[in-house]
Design a protein around this motif. Sequence first.
Motif, PDB file in Angstrom:
ATOM      1  N   GLN A 168      33.531  31.793  40.082  1.00  0.00           N
ATOM      2  CA  GLN A 168      34.370  32.945  40.403  1.00  0.00           C
ATOM      3  C   GLN A 168      35.219  33.357  39.196  1.00  0.00           C
ATOM      4  O   GLN A 168      35.392  34.552  38.924  1.00  0.00           O
ATOM      5  N   THR A 169      35.744  32.378  38.479  1.00  0.00           N
ATOM      6  CA  THR A 169      36.554  32.681  37.297  1.00  0.00           C
ATOM      7  C   THR A 169      35.724  33.413  36.252  1.00  0.00           C
ATOM      8  O   THR A 169      36.175  34.386  35.639  1.00  0.00           O
ATOM      9  N   ARG A 170      34.501  32.937  36.040  1.00  0.00           N
ATOM     10  CA  ARG A 170      33.624  33.585  35.072  1.00  0.00           C
ATOM     11  C   ARG A 170      33.372  35.044  35.468  1.00  0.00           C
ATOM     12  O   ARG A 170      33.417  35.957  34.626  1.00  0.00           O
ATOM     13  N   SER A 171      33.171  35.285  36.763  1.00  0.00           N
ATOM     14  CA  SER A 171      32.938  36.656  37.241  1.00  0.00           C
ATOM     15  C   SER A 171      34.173  37.526  37.045  1.00  0.00           C
ATOM     16  O   SER A 171      34.072  38.693  36.647  1.00  0.00           O
ATOM     17  N   LEU A 172      35.345  36.967  37.328  1.00  0.00           N
ATOM     18  CA  LEU A 172      36.582  37.729  37.161  1.00  0.00           C
ATOM     19  C   LEU A 172      36.813  38.101  35.703  1.00  0.00           C
ATOM     20  O   LEU A 172      37.217  39.228  35.389  1.00  0.00           O
ATOM     21  N   LEU A 173      36.557  37.173  34.813  1.00  0.00           N
ATOM     22  CA  LEU A 173      36.760  37.448  33.395  1.00  0.00           C
ATOM     23  C   LEU A 173      35.773  38.503  32.892  1.00  0.00           C
ATOM     24  O   LEU A 173      36.127  39.355  32.075  1.00  0.00           O
ATOM     25  N   ARG A 174      34.555  38.452  33.389  1.00  0.00           N
ATOM     26  CA  ARG A 174      33.555  39.446  32.980  1.00  0.00           C
ATOM     27  C   ARG A 174      33.871  40.824  33.530  1.00  0.00           C
ATOM     28  O   ARG A 174      33.431  41.833  32.981  1.00  0.00           O
ATOM     29  N   ALA A 175      34.611  40.878  34.641  1.00  0.00           N
ATOM     30  CA  ALA A 175      34.954  42.159  35.258  1.00  0.00           C
ATOM     31  C   ALA A 175      36.060  42.883  34.509  1.00  0.00           C
ATOM     32  O   ALA A 175      36.434  44.002  34.878  1.00  0.00           O
ATOM     33  N   ASP A 176      36.602  42.252  33.473  1.00  0.00           N
ATOM     34  CA  ASP A 176      37.632  42.864  32.636  1.00  0.00           C
ATOM     35  C   ASP A 176      38.883  43.223  33.442  1.00  0.00           C
ATOM     36  O   ASP A 176      39.500  44.268  33.218  1.00  0.00           O
ATOM     37  N   LEU A 177      39.253  42.357  34.392  1.00  0.00           N
ATOM     38  CA  LEU A 177      40.468  42.561  35.165  1.00  0.00           C
ATOM     39  C   LEU A 177      41.682  42.131  34.350  1.00  0.00           C
ATOM     40  O   LEU A 177      41.573  41.362  33.399  1.00  0.00           O
ATOM     41  N   SER A 178      42.843  42.606  34.740  1.00  0.00           N
ATOM     42  CA  SER A 178      44.075  42.164  34.081  1.00  0.00           C
ATOM     43  C   SER A 178      44.318  40.705  34.438  1.00  0.00           C
ATOM     44  O   SER A 178      43.866  40.211  35.481  1.00  0.00           O
ATOM     45  N   ILE A 179      45.076  39.997  33.583  1.00  0.00           N
ATOM     46  CA  ILE A 179      45.359  38.596  33.855  1.00  0.00           C
ATOM     47  C   ILE A 179      46.174  38.458  35.139  1.00  0.00           C
ATOM     48  O   ILE A 179      46.054  37.461  35.861  1.00  0.00           O
ATOM     49  N   THR A 180      46.981  39.471  35.465  1.00  0.00           N
ATOM     50  CA  THR A 180      47.748  39.435  36.714  1.00  0.00           C
ATOM     51  C   THR A 180      46.813  39.408  37.909  1.00  0.00           C
ATOM     52  O   THR A 180      47.006  38.631  38.857  1.00  0.00           O
ATOM     53  N   GLU A 181      45.780  40.237  37.875  1.00  0.00           N
ATOM     54  CA  GLU A 181      44.826  40.283  38.981  1.00  0.00           C
ATOM     55  C   GLU A 181      43.985  39.010  39.032  1.00  0.00           C
ATOM     56  O   GLU A 181      43.710  38.468  40.113  1.00  0.00           O
ATOM     57  N   VAL A 182      43.580  38.509  37.862  1.00  0.00           N
ATOM     58  CA  VAL A 182      42.816  37.254  37.829  1.00  0.00           C
ATOM     59  C   VAL A 182      43.625  36.124  38.447  1.00  0.00           C
ATOM     60  O   VAL A 182      43.127  35.360  39.286  1.00  0.00           O
ATOM     61  N   ASN A 183      44.894  36.029  38.089  1.00  0.00           N
ATOM     62  CA  ASN A 183      45.728  34.950  38.623  1.00  0.00           C
ATOM     63  C   ASN A 183      46.011  35.134  40.107  1.00  0.00           C
ATOM     64  O   ASN A 183      46.185  34.146  40.834  1.00  0.00           O
ATOM     65  N   ARG A 184      46.087  36.379  40.555  1.00  0.00           N
ATOM     66  CA  ARG A 184      46.264  36.604  42.000  1.00  0.00           C
ATOM     67  C   ARG A 184      45.077  36.042  42.772  1.00  0.00           C
ATOM     68  O   ARG A 184      45.253  35.380  43.813  1.00  0.00           O
ATOM     69  N   ARG A 185      43.872  36.256  42.273  1.00  0.00           N
ATOM     70  CA  ARG A 185      42.684  35.705  42.923  1.00  0.00           C
ATOM     71  C   ARG A 185      42.679  34.177  42.840  1.00  0.00           C
ATOM     72  O   ARG A 185      42.304  33.495  43.789  1.00  0.00           O
ATOM     73  N   ARG A 186      43.085  33.647  41.688  1.00  0.00           N
ATOM     74  CA  ARG A 186      43.080  32.188  41.509  1.00  0.00           C
ATOM     75  C   ARG A 186      43.992  31.483  42.508  1.00  0.00           C
ATOM     76  O   ARG A 186      43.727  30.362  42.926  1.00  0.00           O
ATOM     77  N   ARG A 187      45.101  32.129  42.850  1.00  0.00           N
ATOM     78  CA  ARG A 187      46.042  31.503  43.784  1.00  0.00           C
ATOM     79  C   ARG A 187      45.384  31.224  45.136  1.00  0.00           C
ATOM     80  O   ARG A 187      45.784  30.295  45.841  1.00  0.00           O
TER      81      ARG A 187
END
Length: 202
Positions: A168-187
């Motif tokens: 999931q992290t790899r997909s989020l990073l490839r989606a070019d999301l902001s780090i705020t959005e990536v961390n929201r998903r990680r939580r």
Amino acid sequence: MRPLLSVIGTDPRLSERAASRRKRAAEIVSRVLAGIEPSALVERAVESRGGYPGAAVFAFGKAALPMLRGLVDARGVEGLRGFVVAPEAPAVERPFVDELRRVAPKLRVRFGTHPLPALDAPQTGAELVAFARTLGAGDQALCLVSGGASALMELPQPGVTMEEIRRQTRSLLRADLSITEVNRRRREWSQLKGGGLGRAIQ
């Protein structure tokens, strides 16, 4: 830190005025970089607040080891205890880590990976939570947090695997999301993020 001019050099084709401006600019940048160097920042902050004697230390992220060095420079290693999670120590930091392990046996230093968490991150995360829960009502915790901490330490929610988190992290990073959005998903899949570690400390 090497002076910036020793890195960028000077161009003999520049006029005297342009060379002077370039030198002045390099000096300003060097001072700015020195002013935000993690160990120096932490050392000044800790000294200005009395050294936090007896506080349990939590240091996480890509600057965890430099921040820890600043803490040690400010208050020494006597009674130093806590938990550190950093990227694998570069060669320049290994003597510091080895010395800490020798003189501060109550300080646990663990390594992780970034931007994808390591497969063994749950073991580190469980050990971290267990240590946090040993703190009592009269204990003080000093948390030194820098970028990359959210990848370096992890403890999945029940039923979530590290393989899934990495995918999931790899997909989020490839989606070019902001780090705020990536961390929201990680939580959503973590027992540590979103205040989880704070609750364990408390």
